[in-house]
Enzyme design. Structure first.
Site, PDB file in Angstrom:
ATOM      1  N   LYS A  91       7.966   3.365  10.486  1.00 26.31           N
ATOM      2  CA  LYS A  91       6.829   2.972  11.369  1.00 26.31           C
ATOM      3  C   LYS A  91       6.598   1.718  11.971  1.00 26.31           C
ATOM      4  CE  LYS A  91       4.608   7.026   9.304  1.00 26.31           C
ATOM      5  NZ  LYS A  91       3.576   7.819   8.615  1.00 26.31           N
ATOM      6  N   GLN A 119      -1.086   5.597   5.011  1.00 28.12           N
ATOM      7  CA  GLN A 119       0.032   6.491   4.614  1.00 28.12           C
ATOM      8  C   GLN A 119      -0.612   7.697   3.424  1.00 28.12           C
ATOM      9  OE1 GLN A 119       2.808   6.844   6.091  1.00 28.12           O
ATOM     10  NE2 GLN A 119       3.606   8.334   4.916  1.00 28.12           N
ATOM     11  N   ASP A 173      -3.459   9.455  13.463  1.00 29.79           N
ATOM     12  CA  ASP A 173      -2.873  10.540  12.764  1.00 29.79           C
ATOM     13  C   ASP A 173      -3.730  11.811  13.237  1.00 29.79           C
ATOM     14  OD1 ASP A 173      -0.641  10.350  10.944  1.00 29.79           O
ATOM     15  OD2 ASP A 173      -2.079   9.003   9.535  1.00 29.79           O
TER      16      ASP A 173
HETATM   17  N1  GUN Z   1       2.407  11.464   4.873  1.00 32.24           N
HETATM   18  C1  GUN Z   1       3.260  12.571   5.327  1.00 32.24           C
HETATM   19  N2  GUN Z   1       3.388  12.739   6.554  1.00 32.24           N
HETATM   20  C2  GUN Z   1       2.290  11.833   6.944  1.00 32.24           C
HETATM   21  C3  GUN Z   1       1.648  11.637   8.032  1.00 32.24           C
HETATM   22  O1  GUN Z   1       1.988  12.365   9.243  1.00 32.24           O
HETATM   23  N3  GUN Z   1       0.716  10.818   8.084  1.00 32.24           N
HETATM   24  C4  GUN Z   1       0.144  10.084   7.146  1.00 32.24           C
HETATM   25  N4  GUN Z   1      -0.544   9.041   7.249  1.00 32.24           N
HETATM   26  N5  GUN Z   1       0.695  10.126   5.870  1.00 32.24           N
HETATM   27  C5  GUN Z   1       1.738  11.122   5.752  1.00 32.24           C
END
Ligand code: GUN
Length: 294
Positions: free
Chosen positions: A54, A98, A121
């Site tokens: 990311k 995350q 998100d």
């Molecule tokens: N963990 C797995 N997929 C995601 C996501 O799309 N966003 C976040 N913040 N954590 C995750």
């Protein structure tokens, strides 16, 4: 006939290029790049890989990234204080925590503490509510990316039967909302669904988000269906090597489906591209501007 393989890598690269161009214009207008804060608590290896990707892809698109790593022992109060400081920071337009978080931290409390307008998100209850009410808002990245892949095959979805297998807040539920908004007839199936193969066989559009490798078999698939595999399961082979498998038995399904996403190279690359898009949306809206259609 073998199904068309839906190339998520290419669609994601196209989306990133559009985000990069719009980010450059935003930076020219405001003298500073859009900013994304990524928060990682603990040292889950998969989460570390996701966060690294990311951060790298943000920078490649001209979005400044701010990384905050905390030990697994970080308290809920400490995390709330960090988020409060990011909420107040004008250089930060998007905040991503995350998941999963360590067990002693209440995920719902943390997600609700992020300002809805910085919630790239799309997990804050305000954005969840906006999506289910058909209002503009920040939409969860994986379902948004999956939707873009579906629409690359089916520009018009009206009246099609869509089956989403999985009911998570991250994928299954928002995916169902997006399909409903496109006038599909939507079924959400899950681990307690009776006669799952028969339910799946009704699907013109099948989205698999179960988290079990090759759970959905080829003879469950309706001939010609569009199959979107959200699963990313790391599986060890007898020789000690590992490989990634989806939630759908790909080779079997390819003989029946009309179109199918591979794993890797399908939905996976779309998730980060959509996160970058959401960051740009958040930055644009923070200045009261309208994002050009991307
Ligand atoms: N963990 C797995 N997929 C995601 C996501 O799309 N966003 C976040 N913040 N954590 C995750």
């Amino acid at each position: 006939m073998a199904a068309k393989k839906i190339d998520g890598k290419t669609v994601a690269a196209e989306l990133r290029a559009k985000v990069a161009a719009a980010a450059q214009q935003w930076t020219q207008r405001h003298g500073k790049a859009p900013g994304l804060a990524v928060v990682l608590v603990g040292n889950d290896p998969a989460s570390e890989v996701y966060v690294r990707n990311k951060v790298r892809q943000s920078e490649e698109c001209g979005i400044s990234s701010y990384e905050y790593k905390r030990d697994a022992s970080c308290s809920e109060q400490e995390l709330l204080a960090l988020i409060a400081s990011l909420n107040a920071n004008d250089a930060v337009h998007g905040i991503l925590v995350q998941l999963p978080l360590p067990k002693h931290i209440n995920t719902a409390v943390i997600l609700e503490s992020i300002l809805p307008e910085k919630d790239v998100d799309g997990f804050h209850p305000v954005n969840v509510g906006r999506l289910s009410s058909g209002m503009e808002g920040l939409v969860p990245c994986t379902p948004y990316g999956a939707m873009a892949l579906i629409q690359s095959v089916h520009p018009k979805l009206d009246g099609l039967n869509a089956v989403v297998v999985g009911r998570s807040n991250i994928v299954g539920k928002p995916m169902a909302q997006l399909l409903l908004a496109r006038n599909c007839t939507v079924t959400i199936a899950h681990s307690r669904t009776r006669d799952l193969p028969e339910v799946v066989r009704q699907a013109d559009i099948l989205v698999a988000a179960v988290g079990q490798s090759e759970f959905i078999r080829g003879d469950w698939i309706k001939p010609g269906a569009c199959v979107i595999d959200v699963g990313i399961n790391r599986v060890s082979a007898a020789d000690g090597s590992t490989r990634l498998l989806g939630d759908v038995a790909f080779d079997e399904a390819s003989n029946v489906a009309g179109a199918i996403t591979p794993v890797p190279g399908g939905v996976g690359p779309m998730t980060i591209a959509c996160l970058l898009r959401n960051t740009l949306v958040a930055a644009t809206q923070s200045r009261g501007e309208t994002l050009p259609a991307i």
